[in-house]
Design a protein around this motif. Structure first.
Motif, PDB file in Angstrom:
ATOM      1  N   VAL A 173     -44.202 -19.735  -0.411  1.00 54.68           N
ATOM      2  CA  VAL A 173     -43.787 -20.496   0.757  1.00 54.68           C
ATOM      3  C   VAL A 173     -44.388 -19.850   1.998  1.00 54.68           C
ATOM      4  CG1 VAL A 173     -41.859 -21.477   2.038  1.00 54.68           C
ATOM      5  CG2 VAL A 173     -41.628 -21.062  -0.420  1.00 54.68           C
ATOM      6  N   ASP A 174     -45.256 -20.579   2.670  1.00 51.85           N
ATOM      7  CA  ASP A 174     -45.919 -20.113   3.888  1.00 51.85           C
ATOM      8  C   ASP A 174     -45.085 -20.567   5.082  1.00 51.85           C
ATOM      9  OD1 ASP A 174     -47.782 -19.199   5.748  1.00 51.85           O
ATOM     10  OD2 ASP A 174     -48.973 -21.042   5.634  1.00 51.85           O
ATOM     11  N   VAL A 175     -44.392 -19.619   5.710  1.00 49.41           N
ATOM     12  CA  VAL A 175     -43.433 -19.932   6.772  1.00 49.41           C
ATOM     13  C   VAL A 175     -44.000 -19.515   8.124  1.00 49.41           C
ATOM     14  CG1 VAL A 175     -41.072 -19.595   7.592  1.00 49.41           C
ATOM     15  CG2 VAL A 175     -41.550 -19.535   5.130  1.00 49.41           C
ATOM     16  N   PRO A 176     -44.021 -20.403   9.111  1.00 50.29           N
ATOM     17  CA  PRO A 176     -44.511 -20.046  10.450  1.00 50.29           C
ATOM     18  C   PRO A 176     -43.675 -18.941  11.075  1.00 50.29           C
ATOM     19  CG  PRO A 176     -44.280 -22.434  10.218  1.00 50.29           C
ATOM     20  CD  PRO A 176     -43.619 -21.823   9.033  1.00 50.29           C
ATOM     21  N   SER A 177     -44.273 -18.228  12.004  1.00 46.86           N
ATOM     22  CA  SER A 177     -43.596 -17.080  12.612  1.00 46.86           C
ATOM     23  C   SER A 177     -42.302 -17.471  13.314  1.00 46.86           C
ATOM     24  CB  SER A 177     -44.538 -16.392  13.608  1.00 46.86           C
ATOM     25  OG  SER A 177     -44.946 -17.303  14.621  1.00 46.86           O
ATOM     26  N   GLY A 178     -42.252 -18.682  13.893  1.00 48.28           N
ATOM     27  CA  GLY A 178     -41.082 -19.087  14.648  1.00 48.28           C
ATOM     28  C   GLY A 178     -39.871 -19.448  13.815  1.00 48.28           C
ATOM     29  N   GLN A 179     -40.059 -19.638  12.509  1.00 45.45           N
ATOM     30  CA  GLN A 179     -38.941 -20.037  11.647  1.00 45.45           C
ATOM     31  C   GLN A 179     -38.253 -18.807  11.052  1.00 45.45           C
ATOM     32  OE1 GLN A 179     -40.257 -22.982   8.798  1.00 45.45           O
ATOM     33  NE2 GLN A 179     -41.037 -24.349  10.384  1.00 45.45           N
ATOM     34  N   LEU A 180     -37.729 -17.968  11.947  1.00 42.28           N
ATOM     35  CA  LEU A 180     -37.111 -16.711  11.525  1.00 42.28           C
ATOM     36  C   LEU A 180     -35.885 -16.934  10.653  1.00 42.28           C
ATOM     37  CD1 LEU A 180     -37.358 -14.735  14.888  1.00 42.28           C
ATOM     38  CD2 LEU A 180     -38.571 -14.194  12.790  1.00 42.28           C
ATOM     39  N   GLY A 181     -35.036 -17.853  11.072  1.00 41.27           N
ATOM     40  CA  GLY A 181     -33.820 -18.101  10.317  1.00 41.27           C
ATOM     41  C   GLY A 181     -34.103 -18.606   8.912  1.00 41.27           C
ATOM     42  N   PHE A 182     -35.072 -19.500   8.796  1.00 39.47           N
ATOM     43  CA  PHE A 182     -35.422 -20.041   7.485  1.00 39.47           C
ATOM     44  C   PHE A 182     -36.009 -18.948   6.601  1.00 39.47           C
ATOM     45  CE2 PHE A 182     -38.577 -22.464   4.819  1.00 39.47           C
ATOM     46  CZ  PHE A 182     -37.632 -22.999   3.959  1.00 39.47           C
ATOM     47  N   ALA A 183     -36.912 -18.142   7.159  1.00 40.19           N
ATOM     48  CA  ALA A 183     -37.505 -17.054   6.382  1.00 40.19           C
ATOM     49  C   ALA A 183     -36.436 -16.073   5.915  1.00 40.19           C
ATOM     50  CB  ALA A 183     -38.553 -16.330   7.225  1.00 40.19           C
ATOM     51  N   ARG A 184     -35.488 -15.779   6.803  1.00 38.78           N
ATOM     52  CA  ARG A 184     -34.412 -14.849   6.455  1.00 38.78           C
ATOM     53  C   ARG A 184     -33.557 -15.414   5.321  1.00 38.78           C
ATOM     54  NH1 ARG A 184     -32.204 -14.624  11.195  1.00 38.78           N
ATOM     55  NH2 ARG A 184     -33.658 -13.076  12.010  1.00 38.78           N
ATOM     56  N   SER A 185     -33.306 -16.718   5.341  1.00 40.05           N
ATOM     57  CA  SER A 185     -32.492 -17.330   4.283  1.00 40.05           C
ATOM     58  C   SER A 185     -33.202 -17.304   2.935  1.00 40.05           C
ATOM     59  CB  SER A 185     -32.136 -18.776   4.661  1.00 40.05           C
ATOM     60  OG  SER A 185     -33.285 -19.615   4.627  1.00 40.05           O
ATOM     61  N   LEU A 186     -34.529 -17.378   2.957  1.00 36.43           N
ATOM     62  CA  LEU A 186     -35.279 -17.370   1.702  1.00 36.43           C
ATOM     63  C   LEU A 186     -35.257 -16.008   1.024  1.00 36.43           C
ATOM     64  CD1 LEU A 186     -38.421 -19.516   2.591  1.00 36.43           C
ATOM     65  CD2 LEU A 186     -36.426 -20.196   1.249  1.00 36.43           C
ATOM     66  N   LEU A 187     -35.034 -14.949   1.787  1.00 42.30           N
ATOM     67  CA  LEU A 187     -35.005 -13.613   1.191  1.00 42.30           C
ATOM     68  C   LEU A 187     -33.891 -13.491   0.158  1.00 42.30           C
ATOM     69  CD1 LEU A 187     -35.714 -11.120   4.120  1.00 42.30           C
ATOM     70  CD2 LEU A 187     -37.307 -12.267   2.573  1.00 42.30           C
ATOM     71  N   GLU A 188     -32.871 -14.330   0.270  1.00 46.05           N
ATOM     72  CA  GLU A 188     -31.749 -14.270  -0.671  1.00 46.05           C
ATOM     73  C   GLU A 188     -32.149 -14.703  -2.075  1.00 46.05           C
ATOM     74  OE1 GLU A 188     -28.645 -16.613   0.980  1.00 46.05           O
ATOM     75  OE2 GLU A 188     -28.515 -15.464   2.852  1.00 46.05           O
TER      76      GLU A 188
END
Length: 264
Positions: free
Chosen positions: A106-121
């Motif tokens: 999943v290639d996540v843009p830098s501005g989508q911090l919350g989404f990237a953080r949720s994917l770490l789970e």
């Protein structure tokens, strides 16, 4: 199955570039790879030698609408960060099943911090691409901060566009190696062949098979493959095209054989 998140808090560091070549490297190891971009404007097609205007299908689009390059399924879902059941969605699609060779990047843009953080789970690996520039290095304390940053036990760093001819770049890279330790997965050297290949709409391995950056990217993909296999992701090595010989290794073998013949 493995979920790999590619996200950096700093835009323009080459996150999509690394994600695309990681996909190619994992396919070469026998993985079944899907790359999902969640950006509205994303150069992902360019890194697969596709015209920039190429429209990628939604993650939920049927197979007959798929854009597949060298066995890699390219998808797009710009509203993924607003999808409350994203994990359940990819689970229903079979991307969270244990033990098989499927990999979603999943290639996540830098501005989508919350989404990237949720994917770490739910992710097996998080790759954060940075450069040796001071503005990147200055973000590291906030990056690993528990509240503001996107950082977890599965997070690794990739140092991109390393110019080993410049003192500041070398010193910055040494600082990052000391700071990150084993969290530094690898580095990608600055190579003019990378933008040239993109401008020519050619894959990097075809445009410049001896590219220094390509060599580094292959090593990073191999390191990721080792980590995934250690976590139980079984790649189908029977699907690997063993007839495709690495030209650099072949040349090295020829030189070594010739040297041994002269000694004999």
């Amino acid at each position: 199955m493995a979920l790999i998140v590619c996200h950096s808090p700093k835009g323009g560091t080459g996150t999509t570039f690394v994600a695309a070549h990681l996909a190619q490297g994992l396919v070469a190891q026998g993985a079944e790879v899907t790359v999902l971009t969640t950006a509205t404007f994303d150069p992902l097609p360019l890194h697969f030698a596709l015209p920039p205007a190429t429209r990628l299908p939604s993650l939920l689009a049927p197979a007959d609408q798929a854009v597949v390059v060298n066995g890699i399924d390219l998808r797009k879902m710009t509203r993924a960060e607003h999808e409350p059941d994203f994990a359940a969605m990819i689970g229903d699609l079979g991307f969270l099943e244990a033990g098989n060779e499927r990999v979603m990047i999943v290639d996540v843009p830098s501005g989508q911090l919350g989404f990237a953080r949720s994917l770490l789970e739910i992710a097996q690996l998080h790759l954060c691409t940075l450069t040796a520039a001071p503005e990147c290095l200055s973000m590291i304390p906030r990056l690993i901060d528990g509240e503001d940053g996107v950082w977890g036990a599965q997070s690794m760093l990739v140092l991109n566009r390393l110019d080993e001819t410049r003192r500041l770049s070398r010193h910055s890279a040494a600082f990052l190696r000391e700071l990150a330790g084993s969290r530094l997965l690898g580095r990608v050297r600055l190579d003019e062949a990378v933008p040239e290949a993109g401008a020519m709409l050619q894959p990097l391995d075809r445009y410049a098979p001896t590219s220094a950056a390509l060599t580094d990217l292959v090593q990073i993909a191999q390191a990721v493959g080792v980590r995934l296999e250690a976590e139980g992701v079984a790649f189908d090595t029977s699907a690997v095209d063993t007839s495709a010989v690495d030209t650099r290794q072949a040349a090295a073998d020829v030189r070594q054989s010739a040297k041994q013949s002269r000694v004999a």
